[in-house]
Design a protein around this motif. Structure first.
Motif, PDB file in Angstrom:
ATOM      1  N   LEU A 109      12.692  81.096  48.276  1.00 11.97           N
ATOM      2  CA  LEU A 109      13.504  82.141  48.015  1.00 11.97           C
ATOM      3  C   LEU A 109      13.165  82.678  49.878  1.00 11.97           C
ATOM      4  O   LEU A 109      14.546  84.390  49.787  1.00 11.97           O
ATOM      5  CB  LEU A 109      13.048  83.655  47.216  1.00 11.97           C
ATOM      6  CG  LEU A 109      13.282  82.916  45.615  1.00 11.97           C
ATOM      7  CD1 LEU A 109      12.247  83.864  45.002  1.00 11.97           C
ATOM      8  CD2 LEU A 109      14.839  82.958  45.670  1.00 11.97           C
TER       9      LEU A 109
ATOM     10  N   ILE B 147      11.695  79.405  43.186  1.00  9.74           N
ATOM     11  CA  ILE B 147      10.422  80.108  43.177  1.00  9.74           C
ATOM     12  C   ILE B 147       9.158  79.267  43.764  1.00  9.74           C
ATOM     13  O   ILE B 147       8.797  79.140  44.645  1.00  9.74           O
ATOM     14  CB  ILE B 147      10.114  81.157  42.150  1.00  9.74           C
ATOM     15  CG1 ILE B 147      11.399  82.834  41.851  1.00  9.74           C
ATOM     16  CG2 ILE B 147       8.627  81.779  41.596  1.00  9.74           C
ATOM     17  CD1 ILE B 147      11.242  83.073  40.474  1.00  9.74           C
ATOM     18  N   VAL B 148       9.677  78.216  42.745  1.00 10.78           N
ATOM     19  CA  VAL B 148       7.996  76.946  42.706  1.00 10.78           C
ATOM     20  C   VAL B 148       8.117  76.275  43.963  1.00 10.78           C
ATOM     21  O   VAL B 148       7.035  76.179  44.242  1.00 10.78           O
ATOM     22  CB  VAL B 148       8.347  76.143  41.847  1.00 10.78           C
ATOM     23  CG1 VAL B 148       7.483  74.914  41.755  1.00 10.78           C
ATOM     24  CG2 VAL B 148       8.189  77.024  40.364  1.00 10.78           C
ATOM     25  N   THR B 149       9.141  76.346  44.873  1.00  8.22           N
ATOM     26  CA  THR B 149       9.365  75.784  46.108  1.00  8.22           C
ATOM     27  C   THR B 149       9.037  76.828  47.222  1.00  8.22           C
ATOM     28  O   THR B 149       9.413  76.086  48.155  1.00  8.22           O
ATOM     29  CB  THR B 149      10.501  74.277  46.102  1.00  8.22           C
ATOM     30  OG1 THR B 149      11.299  75.364  46.222  1.00  8.22           O
ATOM     31  CG2 THR B 149      10.042  73.867  45.671  1.00  8.22           C
ATOM     32  N   GLY B 150       9.334  77.874  46.853  1.00 10.67           N
ATOM     33  CA  GLY B 150       9.447  79.202  47.449  1.00 10.67           C
ATOM     34  C   GLY B 150      10.310  79.018  48.600  1.00 10.67           C
ATOM     35  O   GLY B 150       9.756  79.299  49.990  1.00 10.67           O
TER      36      GLY B 150
END
Lengths: 201, 325
Positions: free
Chosen positions: A32, A27-30
């Motif tokens: 998904l 989620i944090v690194t985008g």
């Protein structure tokens, strides 16, 4: 086994957290992808299912290795499976349904009904997982917790029903579950699989 | 001898971070934060189009009359989120494994009820035509959708060259079958009876919207999107838009489509986008327009015929669309 119990428990705890931590990283690194809600929901459901199967493996492991440590982490693993199932349900409601179409979804869609039933079977086990409840229920505790067998089968069907064309993966999961249940039958007999049976009956 | 001892806190000029590096770092951090936000659904600050468009440039004429001005789905998402089970059932499998397919040379067999059957090379098929760009909505049966700028040829223009005769009531399409190049076809427990096949009624195929795409975002279509040529029928669910076509057959009887054969109660031959007819396993009333976010899912109402009713509704006049789904 040389590993002291607290260290083993800590290790299992961390391992069981990996699916969640991995999701947080994605989620944090985008990373998904363009449909993150779907991705998160699927990942949480799979984690719940896998941990449920791992939980079933603890009794066989303790017999094979003649070590009680496996049994001592069984409750934690079961609660982790429930934890992921809760997150999965929340994610489904929030990301996939957006809290609309609830009635039709939970009454008309067979695979949703199967998943919901699996979740409902996990619920009483999670509630009665404490030491206090164990003592209060006494001999009735064990038959109640045999609900895990129908729960894992329902969860498997919940997945199988969704596989659209290739069932290889679900066949593998099915074989693992069948193997674990077969071990129980061999060691404890058929009746050890029946939930809610009166003790001694 | 006097030794000048530099205090530890004293920095020399060379220790100063050059402004360019300093700015780069800010830009880098901006990128990291933006990437993080992208996954959560907060406004994307990273321009996803920054991913270079792969392929050979094509020359084409833009067709505003056949295009939507809705926001296009970024190239990155169009090419990394695919259903192309020949390469695996995961959404990212095609982007990973489609490279194993060779598309040059490519030929298409044309057969059945037509005056000019035969095997045509890709070049022969496209050469007589001018490419158009059409920006179409694509609605997947799984309740997500994209907006894609396709490059290609009106399907009717291509099919007419084969001179279909009066017995040609339907046109059948088939995808490449080659397990050596398509790992999904090697799976032992796939319920798909390869090759993947699709079909259209002749009047559907000849409709002005039906399109044979050879490119997207101005360049040749990537393999994971169905290189070198694929169908685009924007008023139908995405699975009708068959990829990597090797066979076209004109026939009198209605062909069966692959998904119809696997689960006829779930996927019909017509497969027109229709919010009033639910898939047995989920609702078709809404769709997630991609890219969607976690915190702000991009839900939109699904429109009948995917919003192309004006062009195609007449094709289904008098038909019960809950029966012919």
């Amino acid at each position: 086994m040389a590993l002291p119990m607290p260290a083993f428990k800590g290790l299992v705890f961390l391992l069981a957290l990996i699916p969640l931590l991995w999701l947080v990283v994605r989620i944090v690194t985008g990373s998904l992808g363009p449909d993150p809600g779907q991705e998160v929901t699927e990942a949480l459901g799979l984690a719940a299912f896998q941990l449920l199967i791992v939980t079933l493996g603890m009794t066989p492991l303790s017999r094979l290795f003649k070590w009680q440590g496996w049994i001592r982490v069984r409750r934690m693993l079961g609660l982790f499976a429930f934890f992921y199932a809760c997150l999965h349900l929340m994610a489904f409601l929030q990301f996939i349904l957006g809290w609309t179409d609830l009635w039709a979804t939970f009454t008309r869609r067979p695979y949703i009904i199967l998943g919901s039933l699996a979740f409902l079977l996990l619920l009483p086990m999670a509630i009665t997982s404490t030491r206090g409840m164990m003592q209060r229920l006494g001999k009735r505790w064990k038959p109640l917790h045999r609900l895990v067998y129908p729960a894992v089968l329902l969860a498997w069907l919940h997945f199988l029903w969704q596989s659209r064309s290739d069932i290889t993966e679900m066949l593998v999961y099915g074989l693992v579950i069948a193997f674990l249940l077969a071990l129980r039958v061999r060691w404890f007999g058929w009746r050890s699989l029946i939930p809610l049976r009166k003790p001694g009956a | 001898m006097l030794i000048k001892k530099r205090p530890s806190w004293a920095l020399s000029h060379s220790d100063v971070t050059p402004e360019s590096v300093y700015l780069d770092r800010r830009r880098f951090m901006g990128g990291v934060v933006a990437a993080a936000l992208a996954g959560t659904g907060l406004p994307r600050l990273v321009d996803a189009a920054a991913v270079p468009v792969q392929g050979e440039s094509l020359s084409y004429t833009a067709m505003p009359g056949f295009s939507t001005d809705e926001e296009k789905t970024p190239y990155e998402d169009v090419t990394r989120y695919n259903n192309f089970y020949e390469f695996g059932t995961g959404k990212d499998d095609p982007a990973r494994y489609a490279e194993e397919m060779s598309v040059d040379p490519w030929s298409v067999t044309v057969e059945g009820e037509c005056g000019r059957p035969g095997t045509y090379s890709f070049e022969d098929l496209v050469k007589p035509h001018e490419y158009q760009e059409r920006i179409y909505r694509l609605r997947c049966v799984e309740a997500w959708s994209m907006v894609i700028p396709w490059i290609g040829i009106p399907l009717a223009d291509m099919l007419k060259r084969f001179e279909p005769n009066s017995r040609a009531k339907y046109v059948y399409f088939e995808t490449l079958y080659d397990p050596d190049q398509m790992r999904g076809q090697r799976s032992l427990f796939s319920t798909i009876d390869w090759p993947y096949q699709e079909g259209l009624r002749m009047d559907e195929a000849m409709n002005e919207l039906s399109f044979m795409a050879v490119g997207l975002y101005g360049k040749t279509v990537p393999k994971q999107n169905g290189a070198p040529m694929r169908l685009v029928v924007p008023w139908k669910y995405g699975f009708k838009s068959i990829k990597s076509i090797v066979k076209i057959r004109f026939q009198e009887e209605r062909p069966k489509s692959t998904w119809e054969m696997i689960a006829p109660q779930e996927y019909g031959f017509y497969a027109n986008v229709n919010p009033e007819v639910d898939h047995p396993r989920w609702s078709q009333k809404r769709e997630r327009r991609l890219p969607s976010g976690l915190l702000s899912p991009n839900w939109i109402e699904t429109r009948k015929f995917n919003g192309y009713g004006e062009q195609v509704a007449h094709l289904y006049k008098g038909m019960d669309l809950t029966k012919y789904y």
